[in-house]
Design a protein around this motif. Sequence first.
Motif, PDB file in Angstrom:
ATOM      1  N   TRP A  82      50.444  44.060  40.869  1.00 57.18           N
ATOM      2  CA  TRP A  82      50.150  44.512  39.519  1.00 57.18           C
ATOM      3  C   TRP A  82      48.971  43.768  38.911  1.00 57.18           C
ATOM      4  O   TRP A  82      48.185  44.351  38.179  1.00 57.18           O
ATOM      5  CB  TRP A  82      51.419  44.384  38.673  1.00 57.18           C
ATOM      6  N   GLN A  83      48.829  42.487  39.256  1.00 56.40           N
ATOM      7  CA  GLN A  83      47.666  41.751  38.770  1.00 56.40           C
ATOM      8  C   GLN A  83      46.376  42.338  39.344  1.00 56.40           C
ATOM      9  O   GLN A  83      45.382  42.513  38.634  1.00 56.40           O
ATOM     10  CB  GLN A  83      47.759  40.262  39.135  1.00 56.40           C
ATOM     11  N   ASP A  84      46.388  42.636  40.652  1.00 59.74           N
ATOM     12  CA  ASP A  84      45.170  43.157  41.283  1.00 59.74           C
ATOM     13  C   ASP A  84      44.890  44.587  40.832  1.00 59.74           C
ATOM     14  O   ASP A  84      43.720  44.982  40.693  1.00 59.74           O
ATOM     15  CB  ASP A  84      45.304  43.104  42.806  1.00 59.74           C
ATOM     16  N   GLU A  85      45.940  45.364  40.584  1.00 59.00           N
ATOM     17  CA  GLU A  85      45.730  46.711  40.043  1.00 59.00           C
ATOM     18  C   GLU A  85      45.001  46.621  38.703  1.00 59.00           C
ATOM     19  O   GLU A  85      44.019  47.314  38.464  1.00 59.00           O
ATOM     20  CB  GLU A  85      47.077  47.423  39.860  1.00 59.00           C
ATOM     21  N   GLN A  86      45.503  45.748  37.811  1.00 56.51           N
ATOM     22  CA  GLN A  86      44.897  45.603  36.494  1.00 56.51           C
ATOM     23  C   GLN A  86      43.482  45.028  36.577  1.00 56.51           C
ATOM     24  O   GLN A  86      42.567  45.491  35.905  1.00 56.51           O
ATOM     25  CB  GLN A  86      45.770  44.695  35.625  1.00 56.51           C
ATOM     26  N   ALA A  87      43.291  44.018  37.432  1.00 57.60           N
ATOM     27  CA  ALA A  87      41.970  43.402  37.554  1.00 57.60           C
ATOM     28  C   ALA A  87      40.944  44.415  38.050  1.00 57.60           C
ATOM     29  O   ALA A  87      39.791  44.440  37.574  1.00 57.60           O
ATOM     30  CB  ALA A  87      42.040  42.211  38.509  1.00 57.60           C
ATOM     31  N   ASN A  88      41.329  45.264  38.977  1.00 57.54           N
ATOM     32  CA  ASN A  88      40.393  46.261  39.493  1.00 57.54           C
ATOM     33  C   ASN A  88      40.147  47.379  38.492  1.00 57.54           C
ATOM     34  O   ASN A  88      39.052  47.943  38.457  1.00 57.54           O
ATOM     35  CB  ASN A  88      40.904  46.826  40.819  1.00 57.54           C
ATOM     36  N   LEU A  89      41.135  47.708  37.673  1.00 56.05           N
ATOM     37  CA  LEU A  89      40.905  48.656  36.578  1.00 56.05           C
ATOM     38  C   LEU A  89      39.830  48.116  35.649  1.00 56.05           C
ATOM     39  O   LEU A  89      38.868  48.810  35.309  1.00 56.05           O
ATOM     40  CB  LEU A  89      42.203  48.883  35.807  1.00 56.05           C
ATOM     41  N   GLN A  90      40.006  46.866  35.256  1.00 57.82           N
ATOM     42  CA  GLN A  90      39.049  46.245  34.344  1.00 57.82           C
ATOM     43  C   GLN A  90      37.649  46.203  34.948  1.00 57.82           C
ATOM     44  O   GLN A  90      36.668  46.574  34.309  1.00 57.82           O
ATOM     45  CB  GLN A  90      39.511  44.828  34.002  1.00 57.82           C
ATOM     46  N   ALA A  91      37.548  45.788  36.200  1.00 57.66           N
ATOM     47  CA  ALA A  91      36.242  45.688  36.848  1.00 57.66           C
ATOM     48  C   ALA A  91      35.615  47.066  37.044  1.00 57.66           C
ATOM     49  O   ALA A  91      34.398  47.238  36.871  1.00 57.66           O
ATOM     50  CB  ALA A  91      36.387  44.975  38.184  1.00 57.66           C
ATOM     51  N   ALA A  92      36.433  48.056  37.394  1.00 58.01           N
ATOM     52  CA  ALA A  92      35.902  49.400  37.610  1.00 58.01           C
ATOM     53  C   ALA A  92      35.306  49.967  36.337  1.00 58.01           C
ATOM     54  O   ALA A  92      34.264  50.632  36.355  1.00 58.01           O
ATOM     55  CB  ALA A  92      37.003  50.324  38.135  1.00 58.01           C
ATOM     56  N   MET A 126      32.477  55.982  48.465  1.00 56.56           N
ATOM     57  CA  MET A 126      33.274  56.172  49.679  1.00 56.56           C
ATOM     58  C   MET A 126      32.407  56.127  50.939  1.00 56.56           C
ATOM     59  O   MET A 126      32.485  55.194  51.724  1.00 56.56           O
ATOM     60  CB  MET A 126      34.040  57.504  49.603  1.00 56.56           C
ATOM     61  N   VAL A 127      31.560  57.141  51.127  1.00 52.23           N
ATOM     62  CA  VAL A 127      30.778  57.222  52.365  1.00 52.23           C
ATOM     63  C   VAL A 127      29.766  56.077  52.438  1.00 52.23           C
ATOM     64  O   VAL A 127      29.685  55.375  53.451  1.00 52.23           O
ATOM     65  CB  VAL A 127      30.066  58.580  52.468  1.00 52.23           C
ATOM     66  N   ASN A 128      28.988  55.893  51.378  1.00 51.92           N
ATOM     67  CA  ASN A 128      28.010  54.796  51.386  1.00 51.92           C
ATOM     68  C   ASN A 128      28.695  53.444  51.488  1.00 51.92           C
ATOM     69  O   ASN A 128      28.210  52.529  52.163  1.00 51.92           O
ATOM     70  CB  ASN A 128      27.141  54.845  50.129  1.00 51.92           C
ATOM     71  N   ALA A 129      29.837  53.317  50.806  1.00 51.30           N
ATOM     72  CA  ALA A 129      30.578  52.055  50.867  1.00 51.30           C
ATOM     73  C   ALA A 129      31.110  51.812  52.275  1.00 51.30           C
ATOM     74  O   ALA A 129      31.117  50.664  52.752  1.00 51.30           O
ATOM     75  CB  ALA A 129      31.726  52.082  49.863  1.00 51.30           C
ATOM     76  N   TYR A 130      31.541  52.866  52.946  1.00 50.27           N
ATOM     77  CA  TYR A 130      32.003  52.737  54.335  1.00 50.27           C
ATOM     78  C   TYR A 130      30.880  52.214  55.223  1.00 50.27           C
ATOM     79  O   TYR A 130      31.096  51.335  56.071  1.00 50.27           O
ATOM     80  CB  TYR A 130      32.491  54.093  54.846  1.00 50.27           C
ATOM     81  N   TYR A 150      42.997  52.293  43.088  1.00 50.64           N
ATOM     82  CA  TYR A 150      43.879  53.379  43.499  1.00 50.64           C
ATOM     83  C   TYR A 150      44.820  52.961  44.621  1.00 50.64           C
ATOM     84  O   TYR A 150      45.970  53.414  44.687  1.00 50.64           O
ATOM     85  CB  TYR A 150      43.063  54.612  43.906  1.00 50.64           C
ATOM     86  N   ALA A 151      44.349  52.082  45.503  1.00 50.15           N
ATOM     87  CA  ALA A 151      45.226  51.605  46.570  1.00 50.15           C
ATOM     88  C   ALA A 151      46.369  50.765  46.002  1.00 50.15           C
ATOM     89  O   ALA A 151      47.528  50.901  46.420  1.00 50.15           O
ATOM     90  CB  ALA A 151      44.422  50.796  47.588  1.00 50.15           C
ATOM     91  N   TRP A 152      46.035  49.894  45.037  1.00 57.10           N
ATOM     92  CA  TRP A 152      47.098  49.092  44.421  1.00 57.10           C
ATOM     93  C   TRP A 152      48.021  49.963  43.573  1.00 57.10           C
ATOM     94  O   TRP A 152      49.231  49.729  43.523  1.00 57.10           O
ATOM     95  CB  TRP A 152      46.496  47.979  43.562  1.00 57.10           C
ATOM     96  N   GLU A 153      47.462  50.963  42.897  1.00 59.62           N
ATOM     97  CA  GLU A 153      48.313  51.837  42.090  1.00 59.62           C
ATOM     98  C   GLU A 153      49.306  52.588  42.981  1.00 59.62           C
ATOM     99  O   GLU A 153      50.493  52.712  42.664  1.00 59.62           O
ATOM    100  CB  GLU A 153      47.473  52.843  41.300  1.00 59.62           C
ATOM    101  N   SER A 187      34.360  45.040  50.858  1.00 63.25           N
ATOM    102  CA  SER A 187      33.261  45.251  49.906  1.00 63.25           C
ATOM    103  C   SER A 187      33.344  46.600  49.214  1.00 63.25           C
ATOM    104  O   SER A 187      32.425  46.977  48.485  1.00 63.25           O
ATOM    105  CB  SER A 187      31.917  45.139  50.636  1.00 63.25           C
ATOM    106  N   TYR A 188      34.431  47.328  49.432  1.00 62.22           N
ATOM    107  CA  TYR A 188      34.585  48.621  48.754  1.00 62.22           C
ATOM    108  C   TYR A 188      34.623  48.417  47.238  1.00 62.22           C
ATOM    109  O   TYR A 188      35.088  47.373  46.756  1.00 62.22           O
ATOM    110  CB  TYR A 188      35.866  49.321  49.217  1.00 62.22           C
ATOM    111  N   PRO A 189      34.159  49.391  46.478  1.00 59.42           N
ATOM    112  CA  PRO A 189      34.136  49.258  45.016  1.00 59.42           C
ATOM    113  C   PRO A 189      35.532  49.109  44.418  1.00 59.42           C
ATOM    114  O   PRO A 189      36.533  49.507  45.016  1.00 59.42           O
ATOM    115  CB  PRO A 189      33.478  50.575  44.555  1.00 59.42           C
ATOM    116  N   ASN A 190      35.571  48.560  43.209  1.00 60.56           N
ATOM    117  CA  ASN A 190      36.845  48.291  42.549  1.00 60.56           C
ATOM    118  C   ASN A 190      37.673  49.549  42.318  1.00 60.56           C
ATOM    119  O   ASN A 190      38.908  49.489  42.322  1.00 60.56           O
ATOM    120  CB  ASN A 190      36.596  47.592  41.213  1.00 60.56           C
ATOM    121  N   ILE A 191      37.026  50.680  42.125  1.00 60.28           N
ATOM    122  CA  ILE A 191      37.765  51.911  41.876  1.00 60.28           C
ATOM    123  C   ILE A 191      38.655  52.250  43.066  1.00 60.28           C
ATOM    124  O   ILE A 191      39.786  52.703  42.911  1.00 60.28           O
ATOM    125  CB  ILE A 191      36.799  53.081  41.560  1.00 60.28           C
TER     126      ILE A 191
END
Length: 471
Positions: free
Chosen positions: A177-187, A47-51, A148-151, A140-144
């Motif tokens: 839903w595709q991006d939610e799933q893709a980011n789950l997988q990547a995270a 969060m902070v470092n990613a910001y 959560y944003a897509w969820e 560039s924020y992490p997939n996690i």
Amino acid sequence: MLPHLTWVGLCIAACMTLVACKKHVGSETPSPEAPALTRLDWNLKTMVNAYQKAGHTNPKWDEPAERALTEFARARSQSTVSNEAWRTIISNNCLNAVNAGCDDPMIRYLFIRQCMDQNASKKAFFDAYCKAAMDLEQSSYPNIRKFYAWERTSQQVAYTYGYGTNIPGEVRRLPIWQDEQANLQAALSDGTMPPDEVYDICHDFLEDWRGDPDHYDALYHAMEGGFFENWKKSPVMLLLKGEAYIEMAWHARGGGYANTVTSDGWKLFSQRLAVAEKALTAAWESNTNDPRIAVKMITLELGQGKGRDRMELWFRRAMALDPNDYDACAAKVFYLEPKWYGSTQDMLAFGRECVQNKHWGGHVPLILRDAHVSIQRQYVEGLEKTNYWKQHEVWLDLKSAFDRFFELNPEEISWYHNYAWYAYQAGDWAALNTSIPKLGPVNYDFFGGKDEFEKMVAQAKEHAGQTKAKE
């Protein structure tokens, strides 16, 4: 839940890909050069470092933006240290950052969650969440964080439009839903993710599917090999397995009365509960300090029915670890319902204990309110159901529950909506007049619209001076 079966196939296929690819991506134990991070450090990093690296920094808003993200990281890590309510810290600083011109997508996402006008339309919330998720997706924020944003956007779709064909075509065609799933997988390919964060992301994803038994079961089995690879020795993964098998056991049994369950249903029910028991027992043996495991043992006992003493044992263990454990109390009051192993008298007696016990806190006093809600919905009929909230003895219970709750949680002003509604039903005009100024921003929908709210306020003023509901 996804809006159309097409998405189900895509989702399960993606999970299968996750299982197949997990051994090649991120499956190695983190090296000494990349040591496991604490949950707080990991959240600060994502969060902070990613910001600081996302390209939206500016001295005009950096301080409030970073403070909001820091407090959110602490809250996510259960590491809040300020006496000020963490939601207040986040909302105040998000507001200050946005007012200063901050256009960072993570700050905008938190702003929607914590600051957006609760009287805004459902569609306005959906549009805001969708834009925030799309902006995060391009960042560039992490997939996690993107997951959560897509969820949250997916959940808002259901809240705004419902399911299936009720969802407009232009919404169904969005990549939610595709991006939610893709980011789950990547995270989940991040081997440094703390086990509790892995549990949360997988638990949250599966929770969205609880209303669809067939696909819940398929998704869990498709995911299991993948997310257990890096964290299979962690007690929280055994907890996740235990709760999933309890859920799947009830899927096999069905929700009807016992005489409607097939022999195959009973067989699968028993087998899956046995798998859950083994997983939860192993989890507890590995970590006797996690009250979530004890709570799931209460739910397990509900299905296995080995006796109330067993339920009470796990309840005591949960409350010893966390005296504010609302989930443990909710599991117990459900166990005590007449359709299981108790009676309405048992439910109310326990609910009153939740109010009177000075060692318990948090939301626990509201269990008495929950008990009355269940009784009104399921265990009374006719005029008794219609007039339930008008009963003076019911209002006395509710008032005692809310009085204790607000004593323990003075910052939880949104609950004054509930308190005011019950006072109105009971005709306690003094309590209603006292609560109205404490409502904060009014959610008119809660009261049936602005006209109904104003009608309630007018009646409260008309009856000012009456001190209590009639006997």
